[in-house]
Design a protein around this motif. Structure first.
Motif, short mmCIF file in Angstrom:
data_model
loop_
_atom_site.label_atom_id
_atom_site.label_comp_id
_atom_site.label_asym_id
_atom_site.label_seq_id
_atom_site.Cartn_x
_atom_site.Cartn_y
_atom_site.Cartn_z
N THR A 84 0.87 -1.18 0.00
CA THR A 84 0.00 0.00 0.00
C THR A 84 0.90 1.22 0.00
O THR A 84 2.12 1.11 0.12
CB THR A 84 -0.94 0.02 1.23
N TRP A 85 0.29 2.38 -0.14
CA TRP A 85 1.05 3.62 -0.02
C TRP A 85 1.45 3.79 1.44
O TRP A 85 0.74 3.35 2.35
CB TRP A 85 0.21 4.79 -0.54
N ILE A 86 2.55 4.42 1.68
CA ILE A 86 3.16 4.52 3.02
C ILE A 86 2.21 5.09 4.09
O ILE A 86 2.31 4.75 5.27
CB ILE A 86 4.48 5.33 2.94
N SER A 87 1.25 5.91 3.66
CA SER A 87 0.36 6.58 4.63
C SER A 87 -0.36 5.62 5.55
O SER A 87 -0.56 5.93 6.74
CB SER A 87 -0.70 7.39 3.89
N VAL A 130 -6.93 -2.12 2.75
CA VAL A 130 -6.78 -1.07 1.73
C VAL A 130 -7.43 -1.59 0.45
O VAL A 130 -7.09 -2.67 -0.02
CB VAL A 130 -5.28 -0.79 1.47
N HIS A 131 -8.37 -0.82 -0.09
CA HIS A 131 -9.02 -1.24 -1.33
C HIS A 131 -8.12 -0.77 -2.47
O HIS A 131 -8.44 0.19 -3.20
CB HIS A 131 -10.43 -0.67 -1.39
N LEU A 132 -7.00 -1.45 -2.58
CA LEU A 132 -5.92 -0.98 -3.44
C LEU A 132 -6.29 -1.07 -4.93
O LEU A 132 -6.89 -2.07 -5.35
CB LEU A 132 -4.66 -1.83 -3.16
N TYR A 133 -5.88 -0.10 -5.68
CA TYR A 133 -6.12 0.01 -7.13
C TYR A 133 -7.61 0.16 -7.47
O TYR A 133 -8.01 0.05 -8.61
CB TYR A 133 -5.58 -1.20 -7.90
N GLY A 134 -8.45 0.32 -6.42
CA GLY A 134 -9.90 0.35 -6.66
C GLY A 134 -10.53 -1.02 -6.53
O GLY A 134 -11.70 -1.20 -6.88
N ASN A 135 -9.75 -2.01 -6.02
CA ASN A 135 -10.27 -3.37 -5.82
C ASN A 135 -10.77 -3.53 -4.38
O ASN A 135 -9.99 -3.39 -3.46
CB ASN A 135 -9.16 -4.42 -6.00
N PRO A 136 -12.05 -3.87 -4.20
CA PRO A 136 -12.54 -4.04 -2.83
C PRO A 136 -11.86 -5.23 -2.14
O PRO A 136 -11.68 -6.29 -2.75
CB PRO A 136 -14.03 -4.33 -3.03
N SER A 137 -11.49 -5.04 -0.88
CA SER A 137 -10.94 -6.14 -0.08
C SER A 137 -12.09 -7.08 0.31
O SER A 137 -13.26 -6.70 0.23
CB SER A 137 -10.30 -5.60 1.20
N ASN A 138 -11.72 -8.25 0.79
CA ASN A 138 -12.73 -9.24 1.15
C ASN A 138 -13.31 -8.91 2.55
O ASN A 138 -12.94 -9.51 3.56
CB ASN A 138 -12.09 -10.64 1.15
N LEU A 315 6.14 -2.28 1.87
CA LEU A 315 6.48 -1.40 3.00
C LEU A 315 7.46 -2.04 3.99
O LEU A 315 8.24 -1.34 4.62
CB LEU A 315 5.21 -0.96 3.73
N ASN A 316 7.47 -3.38 4.09
CA ASN A 316 8.42 -4.02 5.02
C ASN A 316 9.85 -3.93 4.51
O ASN A 316 10.79 -4.23 5.24
CB ASN A 316 8.03 -5.49 5.26
N GLU A 317 10.02 -3.51 3.26
CA GLU A 317 11.38 -3.34 2.73
C GLU A 317 11.96 -1.98 3.12
O GLU A 317 13.14 -1.73 2.93
CB GLU A 317 11.37 -3.48 1.20
N LEU A 318 11.12 -1.09 3.65
CA LEU A 318 11.64 0.20 4.10
C LEU A 318 12.29 0.00 5.47
O LEU A 318 11.69 -0.59 6.37
CB LEU A 318 10.50 1.23 4.18
N LYS A 319 13.51 0.52 5.59
CA LYS A 319 14.35 0.21 6.76
C LYS A 319 13.69 0.53 8.11
O LYS A 319 13.90 -0.14 9.09
CB LYS A 319 15.66 1.02 6.67
N PHE A 320 12.88 1.60 8.13
CA PHE A 320 12.35 2.07 9.41
C PHE A 320 11.06 1.37 9.82
O PHE A 320 10.51 1.63 10.88
CB PHE A 320 12.12 3.60 9.35
N PHE A 321 10.56 0.46 8.97
CA PHE A 321 9.35 -0.29 9.33
C PHE A 321 9.73 -1.71 9.74
O PHE A 321 10.81 -2.19 9.37
CB PHE A 321 8.38 -0.34 8.13
N PRO A 322 8.84 -2.42 10.46
CA PRO A 322 9.16 -3.80 10.83
C PRO A 322 9.36 -4.67 9.58
O PRO A 322 8.74 -4.42 8.54
CB PRO A 322 7.92 -4.26 11.59
N LYS A 323 10.17 -5.70 9.72
CA LYS A 323 10.45 -6.60 8.58
C LYS A 323 9.25 -7.47 8.23
O LYS A 323 9.08 -7.89 7.10
CB LYS A 323 11.63 -7.51 8.92
#
Ligand SMILES: Cc1ncc(COP(=O)(O)O)c(C=O)c1O
Length: 366
Positions: A84-87, A130-138, A315-323
């Motif tokens: 998802t986007w970082i927000s 997150v309903h990413l790309y306009g796709n509803p989550s389950n 997002l887990n690839e960003l150093k400051f977030f959990p792995k």
């Protein structure tokens, strides 16, 4: 033919009407709050089918205020899909809660129910699908999993204006829905903008105050909030665009259908799986190419077709977030996906051209 990813100027409908509306607002020095904001909040609540809507400065603030409105205890864990986007993740850590990443499905890129079951524990207090790309989550399965548990849902609908599950607009299924009106979004303002929708009076009242330094009227502060307003000009633009928005969704769906039809026979490409119960907003049209993704991007570029990647990293690839752990589907996903041009201003001819060039690439085995 040249196919741009988006042309934000072309995306402005009824330009004369919008420009004259803005001129009027400027003449009357109507910059913040007022009738246009109230009108938009009412119309947007009506559009999604929620009781309340609070206009805000951007979609990131909407998420942060949404998390804060739940008044969770200190060590609470909040689950966020890793693609998802970082927000979405910022809203958790900036409020001091523990961020837990969840894997996503490879057929629609929304939160994986299988992994979600594993990530829920006795400290889990919220999930942020997150309903990413306009796709509803389950949402049905998410709600089933948390039945009888003290876990709230904040739906991130920044990319999903108009997306529905069985005719119910996303954002109205959990406790809170958050939206972004960033100019590049399907429903975009002339700068940053966002909103929260909810059926809870308590959350509504909290968000109203949170956006205005904890006060609803001048000098009536009840807690330290922030400044996060949806300005009058943006509200006026959104009011005009909202009227036309159903046709935006129709057009995006029409163009998506061309991609589905043309690309489904290419075995090297994985397309979204569409669910019969859902309506899609097609904010992005994302394809997955397990091998040779970068060469395809280059080939399209050579043919003057713009593409993007949402997102090149998980997002887990960003150093400051959990792995994170057990994020199997999302591993290396950023190296396999491509977002193809799709917007209401693209022509069918352009989308056919993009599809043809993709077919050509795989035939030539470049
Ligand atoms: C999924 C998602 N969530 C949140 C946001 C944040 O919205 P904004 O840019 O308005 O702060 C975005 C914007 O890109 C987004 O795509």
């Amino acid at each position: 033919m040249k196919v741009k990813f988006t042309n934000l100027y072309k995306l402005i409908p009824e330009k004369e009407k919008i420009f004259s509306k803005i001129q009027n607002l400027i003449r009357n020095a109507q910059f913040v709050g007022g009738k246009n904001l109230l009108d938009f909040e009412k119309k947007f609540a009506n559009f999604v089918g929620s009781k309340y809507c609070v206009g805000l400065g951007n979609g990131t603030d909407a998420l942060e205020i949404a998390v804060r409105s739940l008044h969770l205890k200190k060590n609470s864990e909040i689950i966020v899909p890793v693609n998802t986007w970082i927000s979405t993740a910022e809203a958790v850590v900036n409020n001091g809660f523990k961020l837990v990443f969840c894997d996503i499905n490879l057929d629609d890129y929304t939160i994986s129910i299988q992994d979600l079951k594993k990530k829920i524990n006795s400290n889990t207090r919220a999930i942020m699908p997150v309903h990413l790309y306009g796709n509803p989550s389950n949402m049905k399965d998410i709600k089933n999993i948390i039945k009888n548990k003290n876990i709230k849902i904040i739906e991130d609908c920044a990319q999903a204006h108009g997306a529905k599950i069985k005719n119910q607009h996303v954002g109205t299924i959990g406790e809170i829905g958050t939206f972004s009106f960033f100019p590049g979004k399907n429903l975009g303002a002339f700068g940053d903008g966002g909103a929260i929708v909810t059926n809870s009076k308590k959350i509504y009242e909290y968000a109203l105050r949170a956006r205005g330094h904890g006060s609803k009227k001048k000098y009536d502060h009840k807690f330290p909030g922030r400044n996060s307003r949806l300005d009058s000009i943006h509200s006026a633009v959104l009011n005009i665009k909202l009227k036309n928005y159903k046709s935006v969704i129709r057009k995006r769906n029409k163009l998506a259908n061309i991609y589905f039809k043309k690309l489904k026979l290419i075995k090297e490409i994985s397309l979204f799986r569409l669910n019969k119960n859902c309506s899609y907003a097609f904010h992005q049209f994302v394809i997955r190419v397990d091998k040779n993704r970068d060469n395809l991007i280059k080939y399209l570029k050579k043919n003057k077709i713009d593409t993007m990647i949402h997102y090149p990293y998980m997002l887990n690839e960003l150093k400051f977030f959990p792995k994170g752990n057990n994020l199997k589907n999302s591993k290396n996903l950023g190296k396999k996906i491509i977002s193809l041009p799709i917007s209401e201003e693209h022509t069918e001819r352009e989308i056919n051209y993009v599809s043809k060039k993709i077919e050509e690439f795989f035939k030539k085995k470049i």
